[in-house]
Scaffold this active site. Structure first.
Site, short mmCIF file in Angstrom:
data_model
loop_
_atom_site.label_atom_id
_atom_site.label_comp_id
_atom_site.label_asym_id
_atom_site.label_seq_id
_atom_site.Cartn_x
_atom_site.Cartn_y
_atom_site.Cartn_z
N GLY A 88 0.86 -1.06 -0.04
CA GLY A 88 0.00 -0.16 -0.03
C GLY A 88 0.89 1.25 0.09
O GLY A 88 2.29 1.30 0.07
N GLY A 124 7.37 8.20 5.50
CA GLY A 124 6.54 8.62 4.63
C GLY A 124 7.07 9.83 3.74
O GLY A 124 6.16 10.75 3.38
N ARG A 182 -2.56 -1.71 -10.17
CA ARG A 182 -1.22 -2.69 -10.34
C ARG A 182 -1.62 -4.08 -10.33
O ARG A 182 -2.72 -4.62 -9.70
CB ARG A 182 -0.25 -2.38 -9.22
CG ARG A 182 -0.31 -0.81 -8.74
CD ARG A 182 0.30 -0.64 -7.37
NE ARG A 182 0.02 0.62 -6.91
CZ ARG A 182 1.44 1.50 -6.87
NH1 ARG A 182 2.42 1.01 -7.21
NH2 ARG A 182 0.98 2.81 -6.42
N ASP A 251 3.80 -4.95 -7.52
CA ASP A 251 3.13 -3.60 -7.03
C ASP A 251 3.58 -2.49 -7.88
O ASP A 251 3.38 -1.37 -7.78
CB ASP A 251 3.42 -3.49 -5.69
CG ASP A 251 4.87 -3.54 -5.14
OD1 ASP A 251 5.72 -4.45 -5.42
OD2 ASP A 251 5.47 -2.22 -4.66
P1 AMP Z 1 8.44 1.46 -3.79
O1 AMP Z 1 9.83 0.57 -4.03
O2 AMP Z 1 8.81 2.93 -3.78
O3 AMP Z 1 7.63 1.05 -4.86
O4 AMP Z 1 7.79 1.43 -2.47
C1 AMP Z 1 7.44 0.11 -2.11
C2 AMP Z 1 6.62 0.29 -0.79
O5 AMP Z 1 7.38 0.86 0.22
C3 AMP Z 1 5.51 0.92 -1.03
O6 AMP Z 1 4.41 0.35 -0.41
C4 AMP Z 1 5.76 2.50 -0.60
O7 AMP Z 1 4.65 3.15 -0.29
C5 AMP Z 1 6.59 2.22 0.53
N1 AMP Z 1 7.59 3.10 1.00
C6 AMP Z 1 8.80 3.19 0.22
N2 AMP Z 1 9.26 4.46 0.86
C7 AMP Z 1 8.65 4.98 2.05
C8 AMP Z 1 8.80 5.89 2.95
N3 AMP Z 1 9.81 6.69 3.03
N4 AMP Z 1 7.84 5.83 3.91
C9 AMP Z 1 6.73 5.04 3.99
N5 AMP Z 1 6.46 4.07 2.95
C10 AMP Z 1 7.58 3.91 2.00
MG MG Z 2 5.97 1.13 -5.88
#
Ligand code: AMP
Ligand code: MG
Length: 485
Positions: A88, A124, A182, A251
């Site tokens: 998510g 976040g 996705r 995802d």
């Molecule tokens: P991504 O690799 O950017 O597609 O992220 C994979 C998952 O990690 C997703 O669920 C993102 O929302 C979560 N995510 C990545 N970076 C952060 C962050 N700094 N804070 C919170 N969630 C994160």
């Molecule tokens: Mg992602």
């Protein structure tokens, strides 16, 4: 006053259970650093209003118009092969949907808008360097004709965020997408055994991306086929540009067939199928040469999620889904041959010639992008520019060039078309890194803006811009990009 945008909210209205209503964080000093005015206009938005204070508020998740129903999306996903039933949006918000003047629907989505209930251990946040990277690379992909999410704006938040190299400027990316559905969105309900919700999701996805399939017999199977076709085309285009996505987790694979989530991505320079840029991809799972296999692996995960909707009889469902995956394998091969035939200026794909070309490059450190820009000289009878790209040009190269000229002549190819297909300017890694460092460390946007201008017109040669077309100097450090964006 908020910026006048009339959001629609089909996702919020139709997909209960797939999101949590959520708000963006409040920022000390939100500022619009970069606005994609061409995209804003295409969306029918008031670019001038977006550039002001109310725009900075909206584009970082505050001061939203009454029509917005901001939410964090839920999804599941296979990350590096391991399944997480709940991922998510940990740091993202879907503000809503905008229907543009042509009637097309776009999600408006923020990344870096603060922690959500899906954040797990994350803060976040997003920081300026990676947000600018996504802006730059997605604009380059768009200019290169590759389906992609688009960057609408980069805002700074006015505070600083801790990352592995210390405190960095906090930033929020606003992006648009045909949707944020996705493979992992389908896996979310499938993993929970929520078949009725899965069916509603399928109907929603079909209405949004394949409306001609609404109410069709075999809708689930045909939808799988469509998604496979879009993704096969997409990955073939990546391969034709030397693009390495870097995190093809389920995802990060869209139903729409748009490239999404530019994290540890980069363009390969010297041809090597094992090319990886991600600091965490130790096994090379998402290496350049593995992307087609991963495309099929991910499609198989979508097929698994859809099995119950494909056929009530599981054995039959598996057999039918397997046929679609095999057909997608064949389709990918056709797309891949078509992409490279076009790059060679050939009307009919010549598999032997295309495969021999890849074999020639192996172990020769040939700059992938430069090779194709040298072809017009080859066709003019001068092999030297191509030969100069090889560490050890040999008889096999000379033979291939002869065969290529013959094939081109036989098919009456158009030399003038070649430079319209093969880019001169891609986001070269050393230039991207230097531009991001200048912006992030010194607040100097000039190198970034200059590079952005080049990659937004990738086929057009500009005098005095040779540095943008050259690979990294031999002594440049190997580029590694981090997932902790
Ligand atoms: P991504 O690799 O950017 O597609 O992220 C994979 C998952 O990690 C997703 O669920 C993102 O929302 C979560 N995510 C990545 N970076 C952060 C962050 N700094 N804070 C919170 N969630 C994160
Ligand atoms: Mg992602």
């Amino acid at each position: 006053m908020s910026v006048a945008i009339r959001f629609e909210n089909s996702y919020a209205e139709e997909l209960q259970g797939l999101y949590l209503p959520w708000q963006g964080q409040d920022w000390p000093d939100p500022q619009v650093l970069l606005l994609n005015t061409a995209l804003a206009e295409r969306l029918g938005l008031d670019a001038q209003a977006l550039q002001g204070d109310a725009g900075a508020q909206l584009l970082t998740g505050q001061g939203l118009p009454a029509s917005a129903r901001p939410l964090a999306q839920a999804y599941a996903g296979h990350q590096f092969g391991g399944f997480s039933p709940q991922l998510g949006d940990g740091r993202a918000l879907l503000l809503g949907e905008i229907v543009d003047p042509q009637g097309q629907r776009h999600d408006l989505h923020l990344k870096g808008s603060g922690r959500t209930p899906f954040a797990r251990g994350g803060d976040g946040r997003a920081v300026l360097g990676p947000v600018l990277r996504e802006y730059l690379i997605s604009e380059a992909m768009h200019a290169l004709g590759v389906p992609t999410t688009r960057a609408l704006a980069v805002c700074t938040t006015g505070d600083r965020v801790l990352r592995q190299n210390g405190l960095e400027p906090g930033a929020v990316l606003a992006r648009t997408a045909a949707s944020h559905l996705r493979v992992g969105t389908f896996q979310f309900f499938a993993a929970r055994g929520e078949g009725d919700k899965l069916r509603l999701l399928l109907e929603y996805a079909i209405a949004r991306h394949d409306p001609d399939l609404s109410g069709a017999d075999d809708a689930a199977l045909r939808f799988l086929e469509r998604v496979g076709a879009r993704q096969a085309r997409l990955v073939a285009q990546w391969m034709g540009l030397g693009f390495v996505h870097g995190v093809m987790n389920t995802d990060n694979m869209t139903i729409s067939g748009e490239t999404i989530d530019y994290g540890p991505c980069a363009f390969m320079e010297g041809y090597d199928p094992a090319t990886v840029f991600s600091s965490i991809d130790h096994q090379g799972r998402y290496a350049y040469g593995n992307q087609p296999a991963i495309l099929l692996w991910n499609l198989a995960r979508l097929a698994e999620a859809l099995l119950g909707l494909i056929d009530a009889d599981e054995t039959r469902a598996i057999a039918r889904a397997s046929e679609v995956i095999e057909a997608t394998r064949a389709r990918y091969r056709e797309e891949w041959l078509g992409v490279f035939a076009a790059k060679l200026g050939l009307r009919d794909p010549d598999a032997g010639l295309i495969e021999a070309m890849h074999a020639l490059w192996t172990g020769q450190g040939v700059d992938f992008t430069s090779f194709f820009r040298a072809l017009p000289q080859v066709l003019g009878g001068d092999d030297s520019a191509v030969a100069a790209l090889f560490q050890a040009p040999d008889q096999a190269l000379a033979d291939w060039l002869r065969d290529y000229r013959a094939a081109f002549l036989a098919q009456a190819g158009d030399v003038a078309q070649l430079d319209a297909v093969n880019p001169l300017y891609i986001p070269r890694n050393h230039l991207v890194e230097a531009a991001l460092a200048a912006a992030s460390d010194q607040g100097d946007m000039a190198p970034f803006l200059a590079l952005l201008e080049r990659v937004q017109a990738p086929f057009t040669e500009v005098s005095g811009a040779d540095d943008y077309a050259r690979p990294a100097p031999g002594d440049a450090p190997k580029i590694v990009t981090f997932c902790g964006t």
